[in-house]
Design a protein around this motif. Structure first.
Motif, PDB file in Angstrom:
ATOM      1  N   THR A  59      -7.514  -2.787  -7.480  1.00  0.00           N
ATOM      2  CA  THR A  59      -6.666  -2.688  -6.281  1.00  0.00           C
ATOM      3  C   THR A  59      -6.117  -4.054  -5.903  1.00  0.00           C
ATOM      4  N   VAL A 117       0.840  -1.205   0.000  1.00  0.00           N
ATOM      5  CA  VAL A 117       0.000   0.000   0.000  1.00  0.00           C
ATOM      6  C   VAL A 117       0.872   1.251   0.000  1.00  0.00           C
ATOM      7  N   GLU A 155      -3.296  -5.156  -8.268  1.00  0.00           N
ATOM      8  CA  GLU A 155      -2.033  -4.447  -8.043  1.00  0.00           C
ATOM      9  C   GLU A 155      -1.331  -4.953  -6.781  1.00  0.00           C
ATOM     10  N   ILE A 156      -2.097  -5.153  -5.710  1.00  0.00           N
ATOM     11  CA  ILE A 156      -1.485  -5.633  -4.465  1.00  0.00           C
ATOM     12  C   ILE A 156      -1.030  -7.087  -4.639  1.00  0.00           C
ATOM     13  N   LEU A 200       2.582   1.403  -3.567  1.00  0.00           N
ATOM     14  CA  LEU A 200       1.655   1.627  -4.679  1.00  0.00           C
ATOM     15  C   LEU A 200       0.889   2.935  -4.566  1.00  0.00           C
ATOM     16  N   TYR A 201       0.527   3.310  -3.308  1.00  0.00           N
ATOM     17  CA  TYR A 201      -0.390   4.440  -3.141  1.00  0.00           C
ATOM     18  C   TYR A 201       0.164   5.546  -2.245  1.00  0.00           C
ATOM     19  N   LEU A 212      -9.491   0.564  -0.163  1.00  0.00           N
ATOM     20  CA  LEU A 212      -9.911   1.334  -1.340  1.00  0.00           C
ATOM     21  C   LEU A 212      -9.776   2.837  -1.125  1.00  0.00           C
ATOM     22  N   SER A 227      -6.294   3.493  -2.262  1.00  0.00           N
ATOM     23  CA  SER A 227      -5.987   3.300  -3.686  1.00  0.00           C
ATOM     24  C   SER A 227      -6.812   4.207  -4.598  1.00  0.00           C
ATOM     25  N   HIS A 228      -8.029   4.557  -4.153  1.00  0.00           N
ATOM     26  CA  HIS A 228      -8.980   5.334  -4.970  1.00  0.00           C
ATOM     27  C   HIS A 228      -9.257   4.627  -6.301  1.00  0.00           C
ATOM     28  N   LYS A 229      -9.280   3.305  -6.257  1.00  0.00           N
ATOM     29  CA  LYS A 229      -9.528   2.502  -7.455  1.00  0.00           C
ATOM     30  C   LYS A 229     -10.582   1.459  -7.151  1.00  0.00           C
TER      31      LYS A 229
END
Length: 605
Positions: free
Chosen positions: A59, A15, A62-63, A18-19, A49, A52-54
């Motif tokens: 999400t 997290v 990606e994780i 990625l974010y 979420l 990530s805002h996705k």
């Protein structure tokens, strides 16, 4: 670091990478993957979420990709909506199995000097009768709860409060004086608690006869049935004599006190035999004959500080109307104490003796209101754990033919029940041919272990909050969710290990990283690993049934594995050794789990 910890830390790092957000560990929710999906552990993505805002699927992808590349424990993944199902590589499972194998107390947290001190009160018998089935449930729950709290890294003090004073013991004493003819446990050929219980029943029998005769007299004088019966209860000569004896006891009358001490000593000797048979004990025993005086002093102290108030008749009360309750009597008008006063006194003595961080009372649910009030009063009096005291409230044990009534002598006596369970275990084992090559002494010992295991498991597997129906016949079964089923599986594994040793197969302390593991074996390793979480959850929920259910599930999984795969006749030597290590550790976890329930497991059955 176990697999869950590795993945949890790796997910937090994912997290962040990625974010660009630091996520608290509590938001990383891992659970066992549902059987219909591929994978071993599932990461719930929904809480992440907001970082990530996705979309959930994006999400999770990606994780999942990050974990596969950066966490050695993760071999693959798949996404189902907002759930990231993770497959754990075989090497990670072997590493975990080696960790379990190296730790004899796997799942137990260490107790240190700085560990919190938890006091667990259970048993709380009256000295006018022997222990019965209700006491059995209380003692087994209390003992098991103490073991679970210790396994969670707490220092534990097991304590008992004996109700050794009051009108109940005076009734037995008066009956002994009137109809005992000097009987002792030795001359009567009975345990002391049984002898005293007989006199309690005798008092009730004679008292009812007096009440009936008096009620008829009062009704003839024009009273209603209800009025006559109520007046008869209060004016029967026997109950008046019992109350007079209680007043003498309160004023230290030497003759009454001497009789009280003698009869109580008979009871305590009887209790000790029952406790030993149940496999329970205490670190400290308190007696209400001492605590009630401390309680009276504490109430008087509270009165002087305006925490309580005195009514015109001299009685002392606590006003709890601000807490949404009523007024609670603490001292009667004649100065005698009530149960609440005694519990305040007991708490005072305990707090003086121990630096208690948490106090757990194991008492039936009919006392829920009592402990709600006690918590408020102890907090008001300044005990730091008063507000947070735990009333481990449990349901009653019911029988096929109804509830128990001790004063009528219709209880299921604990000693009789223990004897019956051991006898039934012996009979069932003989019928099933499980004692074929044992000495008589070994047969008796295994029957004791199995009989007591059946009793304890049957009681402890039920959610303590629920009323339960106890059926001895159902408890002694070598199949299904029973103690003997789990004990037999343990004994079977121990037999396999003895055969392996006789065949010259040595169990290694560590398996190589490439040790073979099939899907069923991985499931067993994962199930063993869940023992840690089962202990932690049982401690949070105060739930011995959680441990019982875990032991049953592990036992079922092993028996399914044993049905599908041979251990000693495995195709390769590597498979054979791996399976022996798995079997040995399943046995170890079963033994440790059953220990938390106070249940022994036999080496042979």
């Amino acid at each position: 670091m176990n697999i869950e910890q590795q993945i949890s830390e790796a997910a937090m790092a994912a997290v962040k990478a990625l974010y660009g957000v630091d996520v608290p560990e509590k938001m990383v929710q891992l659970q066992k993957t549902r059987s219909e999906f591929e994978g071993n552990l599932t990461l719930v993505v929904f809480p992440l979420l907001k970082m990530s805002h996705k979309k959930p699927e994006e999400t999770a992808e990606e994780i999942g990709n990050y974990l596969k590349e950066n966490c050695s424990a993760v071999s693959n993944y798949n996404v189902v909506k907002g759930f990231l199902n993770l497959s754990i590589g075989e090497t990670a499972w072997v590493d975990l199995l080696n960790k379990i194998n190296a730790d004899e107390k796997f799942g137990f947290k260490p107790v240190t000097e700085n560990s919190p001190l938890v006091m667990v009160e259970y048993s709380s018998p009256n000295t006018n009768k022997p222990l019965h089935l209700g006491h059995v449930r209380n003692n087994l729950l209390g003992w098991s709860l103490a073991q679970i709290m210790e396994a969670n890294g707490n220092k534990v003090v097991k304590t008992n409060i004996v109700n050794d004073r009051g009108i109940h013991i005076c009734k037995s004493m008066l009956a002994w004086q009137k109809w005992g003819n000097g009987a002792t446990p030795e001359t009567a050929g009975k345990k002391g608690d049984h002898l005293i219980g007989d006199f309690y029943v005798a008092f009730d029998k004679h008292y009812k006869e007096e009440c009936k005769a008096l009620a008829e007299k009062f009704k003839a004088e024009g009273m209603t049935d209800e009025q006559a019966e109520e007046k008869a209860k209060n004016e029967a000569p026997l109950i008046k004599e019992a109350h007079e004896m209680l007043v003498k006891w309160e004023h230290n009358d030497p003759e009454v006190r001497a009789l009280w001490e003698k009869m109580n000593s008979w009871v305590y000797a009887g209790f000790d035999q029952t406790y030993k048979a149940l496999g329970v004990g205490f670190d400290k025993i308190y007696y209400e004959s001492k605590t009630y005086l401390v309680g009276k002093e504490k109430v008087e102290e509270g009165l002087s500080k305006d925490l309580f108030f005195r009514k015109d008749d001299g009685s002392v009360w606590a006003d709890l109307t601000n807490e949404g309750l009523d007024q609670k009597l603490l001292l009667r008008s004649d100065g005698t104490s009530v149960y609440m006063t005694q519990d305040i006194g007991t708490a005072t003595m305990r707090f003086s003796d121990y630096a208690i961080d948490k106090m757990i009372y194991v008492v039936g649910n009919e006392q829920n209101y009592h402990f709600q009030v006690l918590s408020i009063l102890l907090d008001r009096l300044g005990f730091k754990w008063g507000k947070d005291l735990v009333h481990f409230s449990y349901g009653m044990v019911e029988l096929p033919n109804g509830k128990m009534k001790s004063r009528e002598g219709t209880v299921v006596d604990a000693d009789d029940l223990i004897s019956e369970m051991i006898s039934d275990a012996r009979k069932t084992s003989d019928e099933l041919g499980k004692f074929s090559d044992m000495s008589e002494e070994e047969k008796q010992e295994v029957a004791r272990i199995v009989g007591m295991g059946a009793l304890k498991y049957f009681i402890l597997k039920v959610d303590a909050r629920k009323n339960m129906l106890f059926n001895p016949a159902e408890s002694i079964d070598f199949n299904g969710n029973t103690g003997p089923f789990i004990q037999y599986t343990y004994a079977r594994i121990r037999s396999i290990l003895r055969k392996a040793k006789a065949a010259g197969i040595e169990m290694p302390s560590t398996l190589p990283g490439d040790a073979p593991l099939n899907e069923k074996e991985i499931q067993l390793v994962q199930k063993m690993n869940e023992f840690c979480a089962a202990i932690e959850q049982a401690g949070k929920d105060y739930s011995p049934s959680g441990i019982a259910n875990y032991c049953y599930e592990l036992t079922k999984d092993f028996n399914q594995f044993y049905h599908d795969y041979s251990i000693l006749n495995a195709e390769t030597e590597a498979e054979k050794v791996t399976r022996i290590v798995i079997a040995a550790n399943v046995a170890k976890v079963i033994k440790n789990g059953m220990q938390l329930l106070g249940i022994e497991v036999p080496e042979r059955m």
